[in-house]
Design an enzyme around this catalytic site. Structure first.
Site, PDB file in Angstrom:
ATOM      1  CD  GLU B 316      -2.486  -1.559   2.591  1.00  0.00           C
ATOM      2  OE1 GLU B 316      -2.351  -0.719   3.494  1.00  0.00           O
ATOM      3  OE2 GLU B 316      -3.211  -2.553   2.687  1.00  0.00           O
ATOM      4  CB  CYS B 412      -8.154   2.287   8.421  1.00  0.00           C
ATOM      5  SG  CYS B 412      -7.788   1.644   6.791  1.00  0.00           S
TER       6      CYS B 412
END
Lengths: 647, 647
Positions: B316, B412
């Site tokens: 990521e 998140c």
């Protein structure tokens, strides 16, 4: 089925002598086979240890220790033996044969009483056949069988053949539809096509039947694999694959219902090769039709122009129609080998040149791109576009290597390339009753027995640099009548054929020029194909190639490399209205035909540092040099691109 | 540092009422906060269980059971509380406040005697601080602190603040350069910026010093993480990350030497935000310069035009300069939140509008694209080009979802989007002694105290549909002198400013128009920006955007969707010489300004089934409709593209 299947010409009867292929063939004999022998014996400094021979010594009891390497580590010696056999078939080599015999002795001693043969399961004591999904026992068995058949055919020695027959006999008692037998099939197809080979050499139908059982059972509902302990307990040999769908190994539906090429590309084409074999042996028109459907799906929708397959790294697999990314693809060398195998089988059944076209495409591009010109470095993954800085920094491309590697942990590709090169003759010719087929234009001499008598053919050519091919014919006796079928590659519009200098009008059927006449010694057939450079476009449903062209010459794909053209190849624009110039470069890779192109490049000296702005970049005219794709990455690391922007 | 840092205007003093933002703000208050409360309480049918509140109950002893969810599951309630606090700051809501108070009571009771607070470590009994690399204890602590500070500021209640102060006091005894303390720092930065917030509200310098310790220690050689048991024993919480290099969490070199944005994008921008805070608090010019270097590296070389970051899914993460693939990128919603945080901090220190431009870009594009217009579905990954058939079939894109998801295992992004929307006012205005800054053109009313006295501002605008912005000023008394700084977005060439209808020549400094005068009640400033549609090109070093254009209007990126334009968007060519037409579509997503474009498309009805051929496809003229990127994927699954081919 139109009257039987063509057969390959015995490798012992073919001598290849070709300006293009010699260097690769020589590599196998003089570099790859000795080098790979050292590798599987753990004698190469700096290379990852193979443990392959060592595992056999441990399995025999010659040495103490644990099994090391992959569960299918045994296949390294099998593929090496198969390549060695093909090499020996062409030319005896006492040193090589002694090494092979020593390996075979070791293998024979590692075989269990009941015929079972696999060092991983023997050494670890894990339960045989308990993990068909990923245990690779049948896959390993398949490579052993292929090697043994090749070695028997090359040398006439039958020790290895007896070993694998005993193993196959044992497998016939373990697997089958009868009650008490395992109703499973291998996670990785390979044993199926091997069993057909074993049947052909031994005429034991039970081997053919076992191959057929594996193929017919595949994908039956409920899926066999879902009931294996490894799946039920989520205890995988390769945990990274635990999320894979069943299509990964072509068991997502009964095989007979499968119409698109899915999953792991190597597994798929090995399986389809066996299907083609079975279609022929059982004269099963339906199965043949399915093979055609699958082959068409690959070639018309899922194959790279370089003859490679497998659009995604994760799963090393097919993805979907028209999905052919050029930089994140897998395009494994082994899958190209398998595609050539499948295509060659389809040609041998159908006599259709469209299959041989793909054999040629696969061999002249991806197969050769897989190997460095030193014979010691290999690509598994064969991208069509690389920017090293990005491939090394963006983990999306972490499977892409920016230079060929010495030897990988999973060593499937190097020996697979070697065995294919060593058996190139199998792809060059085929024959049936009274016809000899010339499939590839590789300088060579063959002898073969047709129904009309013995025939010698001498093929000379500078193909694909030049398009003219000469065949000199020596029949057993003058006036012997037989047919020569010469493939007309689909890329070549014209194909002028003459015999002894006199133009002949010949019959073209499914991509083959057929010439039947009474031959006399010294008759010369000359065919001229159009191998001039041409620009090829891609179906625009392939989003990655929109607005782009690929340069080809005959079967060969060309590419731009940074070494010749600088950086930022992705922005270079080729002017396809200007015919490419033939530029033979003596200094490049032992002499290579290159192309001079005209086009435009962005003037990067005038490009600012802003990331997003409203101005268009300015272009300047320039010339470019393209080289054959198969030769890329032999001059150090750098950018490479196959599909170039078109003006 | 030019004389101190701007501060945000108290959220309690801002009321947003804006035609564009109202629907999103309302979503937070009326949909997201109630819905997420149900989610963290496991009350939503069909959604994956969160276990978040349940873990706290178990940690308190109210309930028996194991910890479930991620190691950082506690942050879900923290981010929810933070968003709830911002919402309460704007408008008291007894039901919401009661829910928040109940969560805070639970959190307080779950705190250990010594101040430690983390349900995962408390319940499992695993050793505290033993896995700073991936244990996320400090990350979780950071979100608790942020929530507590926000809740205190919104409600004046200090219970939660006391809890986190006790926790922070304890952390100060555990971490630090003194002997006997742990010389480590968090694998996931977050606590650093939270400790600065806690320092600012409590004035306790030890919190600031601890933040500084974490930042200064990061990346010191030998790297702290390499000596942790989890690394030494290869016993990772997230085994899939075991091969990650240290740059993944920005510990690959001493932080002071880092000049390019590397690794996990969220971690990076959270860390850089803390660095900016520390640069201000310690008046550290060198650290500020480094922040500028890192920010420039992101914005000039590693950021998508949509204000998103993270070019690769694996890790990521950031990859390398000019590597911005449009379909395999990660571009996490949370990273965009972090980029806005970092940029806003940099503006507050430097007063430079280039930072606010990026805040605006991030908020108007990727932040809003992350959330569906129902407020219940979210994107983590924000590609700039999607072909659903390919994204779903090619595992290279397996991180890309083709529709927004209800709630993810790792939750998140949804609460991060919520807290950002709920605190939008913080990004709209800033103030210092006697100057008020207007950063975003969001319809709103604020009250603030300048050194010259109290001021009210009423901002009205239909931005970014229209470019005119009106500010009505109400000083405490007529004749009160102060400065208004209005950002001139860098995309707008002109910016006409008038006061009470009379044009004013004003000073433009680092992207802000400054107007100092004696104000009287009812004074009206009008600024007109150029928000007409414009085509933007990308630096050609970004290979994926070569030959392409992006359509923008003001800060908003536009895209083509299949719903309006059919399939095969990647081959459509836009004629950028024809000005796009403004087409307001009442029916689309509650009323949206769209663009009518002219161009050409391939006539796919005439495209054959061959994969490779020598002909070019034929094009036909057509019109196209572009919609704002932030609105994509609200009409079902389909293709989408931001960077379009340009004629």
């Amino acid at each position: 089925m139109d009257g039987g299947k063509l057969t390959t010409v015995d490798l012992k009867s073919i001598i290849i002598n070709d300006p293009f292929w010699n260097r690769y063939i020589d590599l196998v004999d003089y570099v790859i086979l000795p080098f790979q022998w050292e590798l599987i014996n753990d004698q190469v400094e700096g290379a990852e240890k193979s443990y392959c021979i060592r595992n056999f010594r441990i399995a025999c009891g010659d040495e103490k220790g644990d099994h090391k390497g992959m569960v299918f580590q045994d296949t390294d010696v099998a593929k090496w033996l198969e390549a060695a056999a093909y090499s020996l078939a062409k030319k005896r080599n006492p040193k090589l044969e002694a090494a092979a015999d020593s390996a075979i002795d070791l293998i024979a001693r590692a075989q269990c009483e009941d015929g079972y043969l696999n060092t991983y399961y023997t050494i670890t004591g894990e339960k045989r056949w308990s993990d068909l999904l990923e245990g690779h026992e049948l896959y390993t068995a398949g490579h052993m069988i292929e090697a043994a058949v090749a070695y028997y055919e090359a040398t006439g020695k039958n020790k290895f053949l007896h070993v694998v027959c005993k193993f196959a006999d044992y497998m016939c008692t373990v697997f089958g539809k009868e009650e008490g037998k395992i109703h499973g099939y291998p996670g990785h197809p390979e044993v199926e096509l091997a069993l057909v080979k074993l049947y052909r050499v031994t005429k034991m139908t039970k081997y053919l039947e076992l191959a057929d059982f594996f193929v017919q059972t595949r994908g039956e509902r409920p899926c066999y694999f879902l009931n294996e302990d490894c799946v039920k307990n989520q205890n995988f040999i390769f945990p990274e694959f635990k999320d894979f769908d069943l299509d990964y190994n072509q068991s997502h539906m009964p095989l007979k219902e499968q119409e698109t090429a899915e999953g792991h590309a190597v597994r798929a084409v090995y399986l389809y090769s066996a299907m083609a074999d079975l279609a022929y042996e059982y004269q099963d028109q339906e199965l043949l039709k399915q093979c055609e459907t699958l082959w068409n799906n690959i070639v018309e929708k899922r194959m790279y122009i370089t003859g490679s397959i497998g659009s995604a790294s994760y799963g090393e697999r097919f993805t979907t129609d028209y999905d052919l990314p050029n930089n994140s693809n897998y395009s494994e060398s082994c899958a190209t080998v398998g595609l050539a195998m499948f295509s060659n089988r389809m040609f041998q059944i159908t006599r259709d040149g469209k299959y041989t076209d793909i054999v040629e495409k696969a061999l002249y591009n991806t197969l050769l791109a897989g190997i460095a010109l030193d014979g010691k470095h290999f690509f598994y993954v064969n991208p069509l576009e690389v920017v090293p800085e990005i491939a090394e920094k963006n983990p999306t491309y972490r499977h892409v290597k920016t230079t060929r590697q010495l030897w990988f942990g999973v060593a499937c590709c190097p020996p697979n390339i070697a065995r294919t090169l060593a058996s190139l003759g199998n792809y060059v010719y085929a024959s049936e009753q009274n016809t000899v087929y010339v499939n590839l234009f590789v300088g060579s001499r063959i002898e073969t027995d047709l129904s009309s008598g013995h025939v010698e053919l001498l093929l000379s050519s500078d193909y694909p640099v030049k398009g003219d091919v000469t065949l000199e014919i020596t029949p057993e006796m003058d006036g012997q009548e037989f047919t020569v079928g010469i493939r007309k590659p689909s890329y070549s519009g014209k194909a002028e054929l003459s015999v002894n200098g006199i133009k002949e009008a010949v019959c073209l059927e499914k991509g083959y020029l057929y010439l039947t006449r009474k031959w006399k010694a010294g008759d010369k057939i000359t065919v001229v194909f159009d191998v001039s450079f041409r620009f090829v476009r891609c179906n625009p449903r392939v989003r990655d190639n929109i607005g782009k062209v690929c340069l080809m010459k005959g079967p060969m794909v060309y590419c731009l490399e940074e070494a010749d053209n600088g950086k930022y190849l992705a922005s270079d624009i080729m002017d396809s209205s200007v015919p490419p110039k033939e530029e033979f470069d003596e200094s490049l890779l032992g002499g290579t035909m290159c192309a001079g192109l005209e086009g435009m490049r962005i003037d990067y000296s005038r490009v600012g540092d802003t990331l997003y702005e409203e101005e268009r970049p300015s272009y300047i005219k320039d010339t470019f040099k393209a080289i054959p794709y198969c030769c890329w990455n032999n001059r150090g690391k750098g950018e490479m691109i196959v599909w170039m922007r078109e003006k």
